[in-house]
Design an enzyme around this catalytic site. Structure first.
Site, PDB file in Angstrom:
ATOM      1  N   GLU A 214       4.851   7.560 -13.889  1.00 11.04           N
ATOM      2  CA  GLU A 214       4.138   6.747 -15.348  1.00 11.04           C
ATOM      3  C   GLU A 214       2.585   6.942 -14.907  1.00 11.04           C
ATOM      4  O   GLU A 214       2.060   6.838 -14.257  1.00 11.04           O
ATOM      5  CB  GLU A 214       4.750   5.607 -14.762  1.00 11.04           C
ATOM      6  CG  GLU A 214       5.910   4.518 -15.323  1.00 11.04           C
ATOM      7  CD  GLU A 214       6.521   2.846 -14.733  1.00 11.04           C
ATOM      8  OE1 GLU A 214       5.332   3.187 -15.172  1.00 11.04           O
ATOM      9  OE2 GLU A 214       7.633   3.032 -14.081  1.00 11.04           O
TER      10      GLU A 214
ATOM     11  N   LYS B  56      -4.589   8.772  -7.871  1.00  3.74           N
ATOM     12  CA  LYS B  56      -5.752   8.837  -8.286  1.00  3.74           C
ATOM     13  C   LYS B  56      -6.074  10.353  -8.754  1.00  3.74           C
ATOM     14  O   LYS B  56      -5.637  11.349  -8.123  1.00  3.74           O
ATOM     15  CB  LYS B  56      -5.956   7.566  -7.876  1.00  3.74           C
ATOM     16  CG  LYS B  56      -5.771   6.225  -7.543  1.00  3.74           C
ATOM     17  CD  LYS B  56      -6.221   5.505  -8.299  1.00  3.74           C
ATOM     18  CE  LYS B  56      -7.382   4.758  -9.173  1.00  3.74           C
ATOM     19  NZ  LYS B  56      -7.882   3.359  -8.230  1.00  3.74           N
TER      20      LYS B  56
ATOM     21  N   CYS C  83     -31.742  -4.726  15.436  1.00  3.98           N
ATOM     22  CA  CYS C  83     -31.912  -5.437  16.412  1.00  3.98           C
ATOM     23  C   CYS C  83     -32.755  -4.642  18.017  1.00  3.98           C
ATOM     24  O   CYS C  83     -33.141  -4.892  19.022  1.00  3.98           O
ATOM     25  CB  CYS C  83     -30.994  -5.603  17.137  1.00  3.98           C
ATOM     26  SG  CYS C  83     -30.093  -4.822  17.933  1.00  3.98           S
TER      27      CYS C  83
ATOM     28  N   CYS D 217     -27.009  -8.370  18.415  1.00  2.00           N
ATOM     29  CA  CYS D 217     -26.824  -7.526  17.403  1.00  2.00           C
ATOM     30  C   CYS D 217     -27.242  -9.004  15.816  1.00  2.00           C
ATOM     31  O   CYS D 217     -26.108  -9.131  15.930  1.00  2.00           O
ATOM     32  CB  CYS D 217     -26.793  -6.630  16.739  1.00  2.00           C
ATOM     33  SG  CYS D 217     -27.717  -5.494  15.482  1.00  2.00           S
TER      34      CYS D 217
HETATM   35  S1  IVH Z   1       3.439  -1.265 -11.036  1.00  2.07           S
HETATM   36  C1  IVH Z   1       4.774  -3.404  -8.576  1.00  2.07           C
HETATM   37  N1  IVH Z   1       2.870   0.459 -12.961  1.00  2.07           N
HETATM   38  O1  IVH Z   1      -2.063  -0.948 -11.517  1.00  2.07           O
HETATM   39  C2  IVH Z   1       4.521  -2.938  -9.055  1.00  2.07           C
HETATM   40  N2  IVH Z   1       0.873  -1.350 -12.366  1.00  2.07           N
HETATM   41  O2  IVH Z   1      -2.707  -1.709  -8.516  1.00  2.07           O
HETATM   42  C3  IVH Z   1       2.537  -2.962  -9.544  1.00  2.07           C
HETATM   43  N3  IVH Z   1      -1.008  -0.664 -13.402  1.00  2.07           N
HETATM   44  O3  IVH Z   1      -2.546  -4.120 -11.436  1.00  2.07           O
HETATM   45  C4  IVH Z   1       2.572  -2.660 -10.668  1.00  2.07           C
HETATM   46  N4  IVH Z   1      -0.314   1.152 -14.770  1.00  2.07           N
HETATM   47  O4  IVH Z   1      -2.119  -3.573 -13.559  1.00  2.07           O
HETATM   48  C5  IVH Z   1       2.146  -0.529 -12.096  1.00  2.07           C
HETATM   49  N5  IVH Z   1       2.864   1.944 -15.442  1.00  2.07           N
HETATM   50  C6  IVH Z   1       2.132   1.208 -13.964  1.00  2.07           C
HETATM   51  C7  IVH Z   1       0.974   1.117 -14.373  1.00  2.07           C
HETATM   52  C8  IVH Z   1      -0.141  -0.090 -12.947  1.00  2.07           C
HETATM   53  C9  IVH Z   1      -1.319   0.613 -14.688  1.00  2.07           C
HETATM   54  C10 IVH Z   1      -2.352  -0.967 -13.189  1.00  2.07           C
HETATM   55  C11 IVH Z   1      -1.703  -2.889 -12.483  1.00  2.07           C
HETATM   56  C12 IVH Z   1      -1.838  -2.896 -11.008  1.00  2.07           C
HETATM   57  C13 IVH Z   1      -3.076  -1.421 -11.174  1.00  2.07           C
HETATM   58  C14 IVH Z   1      -2.185  -1.044  -9.455  1.00  2.07           C
END
Ligand code: IVH
Length: 685
Positions: free
Chosen positions: A117, A319, A416, A435
């Protein structure tokens, strides 16, 4: 229009609402509107007029009732039905492949299907629907508790106030997670308006979405163009779902907007391919995404894999490479970290990278500087990836004038003056906690929220205490007296008293946090927890052998060696002895692990507590609450009006207990109540 009788008006109102809901669904979820905006507005107008004439027919879920709640003084805190976890991140293909390997190894299977996703760059929220009606919305907060923004979320047009029941049965209870976002063009328009009004523009669409949602006056939120996509079923009762893909399909059918770019992937290769495709598509999307999320599709697999402290083991955020900006290096300074590592840091001409002003960037180590040939005065490209510290990515050699100066690592600690040694790629100050720079960082880490959580002992206070000579080693924290603090500039009677109390309280944090607080290299929160559970006392851990450490699944040779080395140091052993003498608890609290490894399923409602509360208690005691009934479940707790899970549990021959038995199990006092035989209890359907 002819005059309607009261009865006719009621019917017409109901018809209009249904029609508007249907058009919302066509527009927001299917993206296939059947009518024009003007026609839609006409329906809304008619509904509004009829409701004005017959206010007794107004219901909170009417499409006219999105805005109306008065401003709040502050947001209440609400507990999420289930912790809202965050995700581990990967930046490289190999890391994603390693994730896939680990998943397969832990599941003991060769094929794993994933759902990929877009990772939306917004603000994560939880919405709760009871019997199909929107009842609560909250921000993520700390993951356990969030802010109650029910009325603000209600104003988002893409949020249905009532779920659709046309294709699927409406669940008794549905808690769903989604991301509130602002489209880029809306963001730009909003900023223009703000500037015209003489107000501060917002940094980026994510901050704009967060700021807009968290207005105390919901009417202000309603003015902001917010959108939402849903991506996780956190809890569902009265409908069974087995996979993430089916969950997303079900959400759509209930009228909850799901991102159109989701994809089911047969294997990790397809998910990686998806990442590349989305990276290209990213530039043309109306909203910001910063990567893709890859999730194991099957829920039984997800459960088997489980979660770590803050993130599930069945998902990863892959990412995109960060966006870059150009700026100039004004100087290079050296920072001394908690473990004495010297890190060169570039001081930059401030530059805005995706909405954040960056004026420092890490240069990691000497090799990094050499490899990229970074010099003082150079023009460089800097990048910021999420919460990671900004980094100098490359030098723009074409902009060199010849005046740039090369940088050399110092041979003595800049703080230090102790000797510096080279260890691999790193330089390290050899003074340890003598230190001041190392001591300051070590103390600040010890007192930090996830370690001993000493409120009021932040880095500025720590700096002062170290500089005044009041803290020379960790254990000195517990020797501080109120009179010492009162002599310092920033303390008054009350703040000094509070800090002393907070220090006293921190003695009870337990073994896991203490291990983490010690700052042993390579031992993070998760590892500390595992060590605490396994060894149960500091003494045992201190004397653990290499073989014992390596026998723990999650501990690799590097971590094991760090632990051995740490406890080999006489200074560290003495410190621990001293902490013990001063009353810092070092035993593992047995009670906390009472339900360790036990899996619970709840079905039906409990009388004396909410689902969320029951779950919190189970987790507090070391157990786990899951949504699906399977053989691996230890207890099925049956409340009033249980769902199909009860039948399934019976069929599997699982241990079924009622609320009273559950309360006994968790050690909650028996309340005066009539004992209802289990069968009857369940028969109340
Ligand atoms: S799943 C346990 N799916 O990304 C499931 N998160 O740290 C956890 N986010 O805080 C989230 N798109 O706000 C999931 N398709 C997506 C997402 C998503 C954005 C954000 C979410 C979360 C952060 C990940």
């Amino acid at each position: 229009m002819e005059k309607l009788s009261r009865e006719e008006a009621k019917k017409r109102i109901e018809w209009l609402r249904k029609e508007i809901w249907r058009h919302n669904y066509l527009y927001y979820v299917l993206n296939k509107p059947e009518i024009s905006d003007a026609e839609y507005d006409k329906l809304m107008e008619e509904l509004r007029r009829l409701e004005e004439m017959y206010p007794e027919f107004i219901t909170p879920d009417s499409p006219t009732q999105r805005v109306g709640a008065p401003p709040a003084k502050e947001f209440k805190t609400v507990r999420h039905v289930k912790p809202m976890l965050s995700l581990d991140t990967a930046h490289k293909e190999e890391e994603v492949e390693a994730f896939d390997k680990r998943v397969k190894r832990e599941l003991g299977v060769d094929d794993v299907e994933y759902v990929a996703e877009p990772k939306l760059d917004g603000l994560s929220v939880e919405l709760v629907y009871e019997n199909g009606k929107y009842v609560r919305g909250s921000t993520r907060g700390d993951g356990i508790n969030g802010e109650d923004v029910t009325e603000n979320i209600r104003t988002i047009k893409a949020v249905p106030l009532v779920l659709r029941g046309e294709e699927l049965p409406i669940p008794r209870m549905l808690a769903v997670r989604g991301e509130v976002i602002m489209h880029i063009d809306d963001f730009e328009r909003l900023n223009k308006e703000l500037i015209e009004k003489g107000e501060e523009p917002l940094a980026n669409p994510r901050n704009a979405a967060a700021g807009s949602l968290r207005r105390l006056d919901p009417r202000e939120t309603a003015q902001r163009p917010l959108d939402i996509f849903f991506y996780e079923v956190m809890l569902v009762e009265g409908y069974e779902i087995d996979t993430q893909w089916d969950a997303l399909q079900a959400l759509k059918k209930w009228g909850l907007k799901v991102n159109p770019h989701i994809r089911k992937c047969r294997d990790i290769r397809e998910a990686i391919e998806y990442h590349h495709e989305m990276e290209k598509k990213r530039e043309n999307l109306e909203y910001e995404i910063d990567g893709v999320v890859i999730k194991v599709n099957r829920f039984d697999y997800q459960e088997k894999l489980g979660v770590k402290t803050r993130s599930p083991k069945w998902a990863i955020a892959y990412k995109f490479p960060p966006r870059k900006e150009e700026t100039q290096i004004l100087d290079i300074v050296v920072q001394v970290g908690r473990t004495g590592i010297l890190t060169p840091v570039a001081l930059l001409k401030p530059v805005d990278v995706k909405g954040v002003t960056v004026s420092r960037a890490t240069l990691h180590n000497e090799d990094y500087i050499k490899e990229k040939d970074i010099r003082i005065g150079d023009w460089v490209r800097v990048a910021r990836a999420g919460d990671v510290i900004p980094e100098v990515i490359e030098v723009i050699k074409e902009r060199r004038t010849g005046k740039e100066k090369p940088f050399k690592m110092p041979s003595r600690c800049p703080v230090c003056r102790s000797k510096v040694v080279k260890e691999g790629a790193y330089y390290r100050c050899t003074a340890g906690l003598s230190c001041p720079a190392q001591l300051k960082r070590a103390i600040a880490h010890f007192a930090s929220k996830n370690a001993m959580d000493i409120e009021g002992l932040g880095s500025q206070t720590v700096d002062m205490l170290v500089e005044k000579g009041l803290i020379k080693r960790l254990s000195d924290i517990y020797k501080l007296k109120k009179v010492d603090l009162l002599r310092l500039p920033r303390f008054a009677e009350k703040s000094a008293k509070n800090l002393i109390e907070a220090i006293e309280k921190s003695k009870e944090r337990g073994l896991a946090r203490l291990i983490y607080a010690l700052g042993i290299p390579n031992v993070g929160e998760h590892t500390a927890k595992i060590l605490a559970e396994k060894f149960r006392s500091m003494d045992k851990l201190m004397n653990a052998s290499m073989a014992e450490l390596l026998s723990i699944k999650e501990i690799g040779p590097e971590t094991a060696e760090s632990i051995i080395n740490f406890f080999k140091e006489e200074r560290n052993r003495k410190e621990i002895e001293e902490l013990k003498k001063l009353g810092v608890k070092m035993e593992y609290e047995e009670e906390k692990g009472k339900l360790k490894g036990k899996k619970f399923v709840f079905t039906g409602s409990l009388k004396s507590m909410t689902r969320g509360e029951a779950k919190a208690i189970v987790e507090e005691l070391g157990g786990e609450v899951v949504n699906t009934v399977s053989k691996s479940v230890d207890y099925v707790v049956v409340g009033e009006n249980p769902g199909s899970k009860y039948e399934k549990a019976k069929a599997l021959g699982l241990k079924i207990i009622n609320e009273r038995e559950f309360k006994k199990l968790i050690g909650m006092e028996e309340e005066e109540e009539k004992i209802v035989p289990l069968d009857k209890f369940i028969g109340e359907k």
